[in-house]
Design an enzyme around this catalytic site. Structure first.
Site, PDB file in Angstrom:
ATOM      1  N   CYS A 168       3.572   4.778   6.990  1.00 37.63           N
ATOM      2  CA  CYS A 168       4.413   4.208   6.803  1.00 37.63           C
ATOM      3  C   CYS A 168       5.398   4.142   5.889  1.00 37.63           C
ATOM      4  O   CYS A 168       7.076   4.718   5.543  1.00 37.63           O
ATOM      5  CB  CYS A 168       4.324   2.919   7.150  1.00 37.63           C
ATOM      6  SG  CYS A 168       3.329   1.660   7.252  1.00 37.63           S
ATOM      7  N   ASP A 169       4.482   4.921   5.349  1.00 35.97           N
ATOM      8  CA  ASP A 169       5.122   4.894   3.111  1.00 35.97           C
ATOM      9  C   ASP A 169       5.553   6.626   2.820  1.00 35.97           C
ATOM     10  O   ASP A 169       5.521   6.772   1.605  1.00 35.97           O
ATOM     11  CB  ASP A 169       4.255   4.301   2.454  1.00 35.97           C
ATOM     12  CG  ASP A 169       4.302   2.603   2.863  1.00 35.97           C
ATOM     13  OD1 ASP A 169       5.318   2.699   2.966  1.00 35.97           O
ATOM     14  OD2 ASP A 169       3.849   1.756   2.617  1.00 35.97           O
ATOM     15  N   CYS A 227      -0.967   2.525   4.673  1.00 37.65           N
ATOM     16  CA  CYS A 227      -0.623   3.110   5.263  1.00 37.65           C
ATOM     17  C   CYS A 227       0.640   4.422   5.290  1.00 37.65           C
ATOM     18  O   CYS A 227       0.898   4.413   4.739  1.00 37.65           O
ATOM     19  CB  CYS A 227       0.428   1.613   6.637  1.00 37.65           C
ATOM     20  SG  CYS A 227       1.602   2.800   7.254  1.00 37.65           S
TER      21      CYS A 227
END
Ligand code: NDP
Length: 311
Positions: A139-140, A136
Site C-alpha cells: 500500500c505504502d 503494508c
C-alpha cells in the site's frame, strides 16, 4: 433487501468467504455476503501469489480476489457493502446489525472475517502511523522511493515486505528479535541474497523517532546486551503477524487464548449451532489462501447440511 430471514449469511470477502459463497450459490441457497471493512481481505494488499495452485506464473492478489467474486456472483450470491457492528447469536434466527443500522436475520451464519496486521502498541507507532509507520508495503511502499526503511519481524510477511520495498527504497533493514528467522527457507534466502537488504538480529524497537510530523529514525534495543542504538530512517514497516477479527463474537462463541474462533475437529462448526467459521479467523496454524479456500468450502457444506437438518 427486505428484512426477510435469509438461509445463510457470509461475513467477509476473503478467499474463505468467496469460496463459501461459490458453493452455497451453486447449491441454490442464495447466500448474502457482507463485504466487511476490507472487501477482498488481506490478498487485496499483496503482490503476486506464487503458491496458489493453477497459476504457474503467479497471480496478483487483487486479481485472484476479483475472479473469486465474479465466480460467486455468477452463481447468484448477493453482496452488500458495509461491516457488521453487532451480532446476536442467542436468538434464532441470528440477528446482525450493520453500521448503517440495517438489521439482517439468518438461519445459518458463516464467519469469514479473517485477520489483520498486528501493531506493537507503543505510543510513537500510533503517532506516526501514516506518517512513516505502516503495516503494508504494497500500500505504502511507493512513498518511500530512495528512502531508508526498517522492517520489523522475522516471518514470511517481513521477508515479503522487505523484498517488495527494495523496488522503491534505497536501503531496507530487517529487524528481528531473535537469532533465527521464522520465515520459510526460500523467503529468508531471497531476502538475504538481496543486496539492498541488511539484517539486525536480537533487536527490538524501543522507540520510533520523529520530528512531530514524520518519522526520522528508530531506536533499537539489543535483547542480549540491553544496548540502545539510534538509526536514521524515513519509514518503519511492521510485519509482526496478524490478529483474528473475532472480537465482536467474544462472549457468544468460544475463542482460544489468542482470540481465534474455535472450530470442532475436521469441521467448521463453532460452539453455536448454525454458526460456522472458516479462513484466518479460525486458523492460527496455516493462514494460507489455499487453506482459507478449503475451509470456506467446508463451511458451505456444513451450513448446507445444517439448513437441511432444520427444515
Ligand atoms: P508470523 O507469526 O509467522 O511471524 C511474525 C514475526 O514477527 C515473527 O518472526 C515474530 O518473532 C515477530 N514478532 C511478533 N511479535 C513481535 C513483537 N511484539 N516484536 C517484535 N517482533 C515480533 O506472521 P507472518 O505474518 O509473517 O506470517 C503469517 C503466516 O502467513 C505464516 O504461516 C506465513 O508462512 C504465511 N505467509 C506466507 C507468505 C508466502 O508464502 N508468500 C507471505 C506472508 C505470510 P518470533 O519469530 O520471535 O516469534
Amino acid at each position: 433487501m427486505g428484512n426477510e430471514v435469509r438461509d445463510v449469511i457470509i461475513m467477509g470477502t476473503g478467499p474463505a468467504g468467496y469460496t463459501a459463497a461459490i458453493y452455497l450459490g451453486r447449491a441454490n441457497l442464495k447466500p448474502l455476503v457482507i463485504d466487511g471493512f476490507q472487501p477482498g481481505g488481506q490478498l487485496m494488499i499483496t503482490t503476486d501469489i506464487e503458491n496458489f495452485p493453477g497459476f504457474p506464473a503467479g497471480i496478483p492478489g487483487p486479481e485472484l480476489m476479483m475472479k473469486m467474486r465474479e465466480q460467486a456472483a455468477k452463481f447468484n450470491a448477493e453482496f452488500t457493502h458495509g461491516s457488521v457492528t453487532e451480532v446476536d447469536l442467542s436468538r434464532s434466527p441470528f440477528a446482525l446489525t450493520l453500521e448503517d443500522g440495517r438489521e439482517l436475520l439468518t438461519h445459518a451464519l458463516i464467519i469469514a472475517t479473517g485477520a489483520n496486521a498486528k501493531w506493537l502498541g507503543i505510543e510513537s507507532e500510533n503517532l506516526y502511523r501514516g506518517r512513516g509507520v505502516s503495516a503494508c508495503a504494497t500500500c505504502d511502499g511507493f512513498f518511500f522511493r530512495d528512502c531508508k526503511v526498517f522492517v520489523i519481524g522475522g516471518g514470511d510477511t517481513a521477508m515479503e515486505e522487505a523484498l517488495y520495498l527494495t523496488k522503491f527504497a534505497s536501503q531496507v533493514t530487517l529487524v528481528h528479535r531473535r537469532e533465527e528467522f521464522r520465515a520459510s527457507k526460500i523467503m529468508s534466502l531471497r531476502a538475504r541474497k538481496n543486496p539492498k537488504i541488511s539484517t539486525m538480529l536480537n533487536e527490538v524497537i524501543d522507540e520510533i523517532l520523529g520530528d512531530g510530523q514524520k518519522v526520522t529514525g528508530i531506536r533499537l534495543k539489543n535483547v542480549i546486551t540491553g544496548e540502545l542504538t539510534e538509526h536514521a530512517c524515513d519509514g518503519v514497516f511492521m510485519a509482526i503477524g496478524h490478529a483474528p477479527n473475532a472480537e465482536m463474537f467474544r462472549g457468544q462463541i468460544d475463542l482460544d487464548d489468542y482470540g481465534y474462533i474455535i472450530t470442532k475437529k475436521s469441521s467448521t462448526e463453532t460452539s453455536v449451532k448454525g454458526v460456522f467459521a472458516c479462513g484466518d479467523v479460525q486458523d492460527f496454524t496455516y493462514r494460507q489462501a489455499v487453506t482459507a479456500v478449503g475451509t470456506g468450502c467446508m463451511a458451505a457444506v456444513d451450513a448446507e447440511r445444517f439448513l437441511e437438518s432444520i427444515r
